[in-house]
Design an enzyme around this catalytic site. Structure first.
Site, PDB file in Angstrom:
ATOM      1  CB  SER A 162       7.209   3.487  10.014  1.00 19.84           C
ATOM      2  OG  SER A 162       6.349   2.951  11.002  1.00 19.84           O
ATOM      3  CE  LYS A 163       4.542   1.409   2.842  1.00 19.36           C
ATOM      4  NZ  LYS A 163       4.354   0.481   1.731  1.00 19.36           N
ATOM      5  NE  ARG A 164       6.834  -1.536  11.506  1.00 21.02           N
ATOM      6  CZ  ARG A 164       7.566  -1.341  10.401  1.00 21.02           C
ATOM      7  NH1 ARG A 164       7.187  -1.908   9.265  1.00 21.02           N
ATOM      8  NH2 ARG A 164       8.666  -0.619  10.413  1.00 21.02           N
ATOM      9  CB  ALA A 221      -0.901  -0.002   1.222  1.00 21.12           C
TER      10      ALA A 221
END
Ligand code: GLU
Length: 507
Positions: free
Chosen positions: A262-264, A13
């Site tokens: 970050s993505k997290r 994504a």
């Protein structure tokens, strides 16, 4: 004529950093009357994620960042998917081999490991394939032409490496960072073509930017170090005169400013970091997006525009059209931009104030259906108008205004207990009885009757008003109580006042 491209790799994504890159490219292309191109950089087979390209395309469409050329639109430089252009990269790599700017290398993984080990043993902390070792390796510089041809005929796997001459300065005139200087001695002989026949990012990116006549490259700052190799490639191909300009965007930082968002972080902090929700079986990932959090795409655009840029005025609300007008690449910041979720909510609340009710209605009906909320007895439009100034996200509508759609109120016992006393209860009972005669049951009429009774009772406003509100909504906060009462209608209003009148037996 300017030509700008957004060149994502479909490896998962797209995080909002990527979307911001797309946005700035889009704004500059539109502002300068040029073209905005979407190019899919999918040459890394090991990182390819099915569905990611589609996700990128849907996200750009949701946000209204429509490319002029791309895998869906096509265009004069098609194909726009790098995996469909491998022959082009192969030819270009071979062209460099022929002109002596690159060479073919047959070294096996074991031989490469040994080389690194040798260098490490000599005390070199970052061993690399460069001028200091290339003469000791198995490549077209050390083998005869016959040997090279034989190996190729025997299908021995090979890579093509850029021949980097040591001792040269490479100056990049970055439009955001100014002059950035690299020393070619620090650079390795970058692989251009991999053993699987696919190009590396560096080769494909430079070849395509050239062939697609890209004039300006705007990308994240993580690509700045690669730019040194890119400049060498432009030189090697003899394209230096038409090399695009470079702007490397600052990082988007975590809300506390400590490092890159970050993505997290979305899951960790409880806010969206992706444009749209997505589920991928391939990487077993389910993510939420600004869409599933209930954001307006125009608000997301506005918010992202300000993550690393500002117009130099106090104005904060800009439509995409207005952003095109005022956007100025010179005003992009050098420093990292801190992600501020409250600011995102603020932008969204601003957009909610101007939404067309036809659009709102459709979405509210959908939310109601999803959550099994019956809306048929309620004047939803009037309730929306009442709650609109308090909404940060349309999605909150049925949460904030739940008391219009159910009689099962959630009472804030603590606050009610603080205010409630038998006299106040008696007044609520009286109020309930008086309201039965009001016709029409408008906020104004209710307020006249209520105020009269309250004044006559001698009970303080600070005591009775929170109780009136709590009778109708369960809590002591919310919009105008008389408006709420009028929208609930006399039957429900009276019922709720009477119930609160006998609070001790309720609470
Ligand atoms: N494919 C690279 C990425 O995923 C493109 C970087 C660039 O714009 O050159 O971001």
């Amino acid at each position: 004529m300017t030509r700008l491209r957004f060149a994502p790799s479909p490896t998962g994504a797209l995080h909002i950093g990527g979307i911001r890159t797309a946005l700035y490219n889009y704004l500059l292309a539109r502002k300068t009357g040029g073209q905005f191109i979407l190019r899919i950089e999918d040459t890394d087979q090991t990182r390819y994620v099915p569905g990611a390209e589609d996700y990128i395309i849907r996200s750009l469409a949701w946000l209204g960042l429509n490319p002029d050329e791309g895998p869906i639109q096509g265009g004069p430089f098609a194909p726009y998917r790098q995996s469909e252009r491998t022959a082009i990269y192969h030819d270009h790599a071979m062209q460099l081999v022929k002109s002596g700017k690159a060479y073919i290398a047959f070294d096996t993984p074991e031989e490469l490991d040994l080389m690194r080990q040798r260098l490490t043993d000599k005390g070199i902390s970052t061993p690399k394939y460069d001028a200091s070792v290339r003469d000791e390796m198995v490549n077209s510089l050390t083998l005869s032409e016959d040997e090279v041809n034989r190996k190729i005929a025997d299908k021995v796997p090979y890579t093509v490496r850029l021949l980097v001459e040591p001792g040269h300065g490479i100056i990049i005139h970055d439009k955001i960072r100014g002059e950035v200087i690299f020393d070619s001695t620090e650079l390795d002989d970058k692989i251009l073509l991999k053993a699987d026949g696919f190009p590396t990012y560096h080769l494909a990116n430079v070849v395509d930017d050239h062939l697609m006549q890209i004039t300006d490259v705007i990308r994240g700052e993580e690509w700045l170090p690669s730019t040194a190799h890119h400049v060498l490639l432009y030189r090697a191909f003899g394209w230096i005169d038409t090399m695009p300009t470079f702007s490397h965007l600052p990082l988007i930082l975590k809300p506390n400013g400590q490092g890159k968002l970050s993505k997290r972080d979305g899951q960790k902090f409880g806010f969206p970091v992706f444009p749209m929700a997505w589920h991928s079986d391939h990487i077993e990932e389910s993510i939420e997006g600004f869409d599933s959090y209930g954001f307006e795409p125009a608000a997301v655009i506005n918010f992202l525009a300000f993550l690393g840029w500002n117009p130099g005025t106090e104005q904060e609300i800009f439509s995409l059209e207005q952003l095109i007008d005022v956007f100025d690449a010179e005003r992009i910041h050098k420093g990292g931009a801190r992600f501020d979720y409250d600011k995102a909510l603020w932008f969204n609340s601003q957009y909610l104030q101007h939404l067309d009710y036809a659009i709102v209605q459709e979405r509210l009906i959908q939310y109601a259906n999803n959550e099994n909320i019956s809306i048929s007895d309620v004047n939803v439009e009037a309730v929306f108008k009442l709650l609109q100034p308090r909404l940060h996200r349309l999605k909150e509508f049925f949460m904030i205004g739940y008391y219009f759609f159910t009689d099962e109120l959630k009472y804030d016992d603590t606050e009610i207990n603080k205010k409630w006393n038998p006299e106040a209860g008696a007044l609520l009972q009286k109020l309930g009885e008086a309201l039965g005669n009001i016709e029409p049951f408008t906020a104004e009429n209710i307020s006249i009757v209520a105020k009269e009774l309250i004044t006559a009772s001698g009970i303080k406003m600070g005591v009775i008003m929170p109780l009136i509100r709590a009778s109708l909504t369960g809590t002591i906060q919310g919009p105008d109580v008389y408006e709420i009462a009028s929208l609930l209608g006399s039957v429900k209003t009276i019922e709720r006042f009477v119930k609160m009148a006998g609070w001790t037996s309720v609470g």
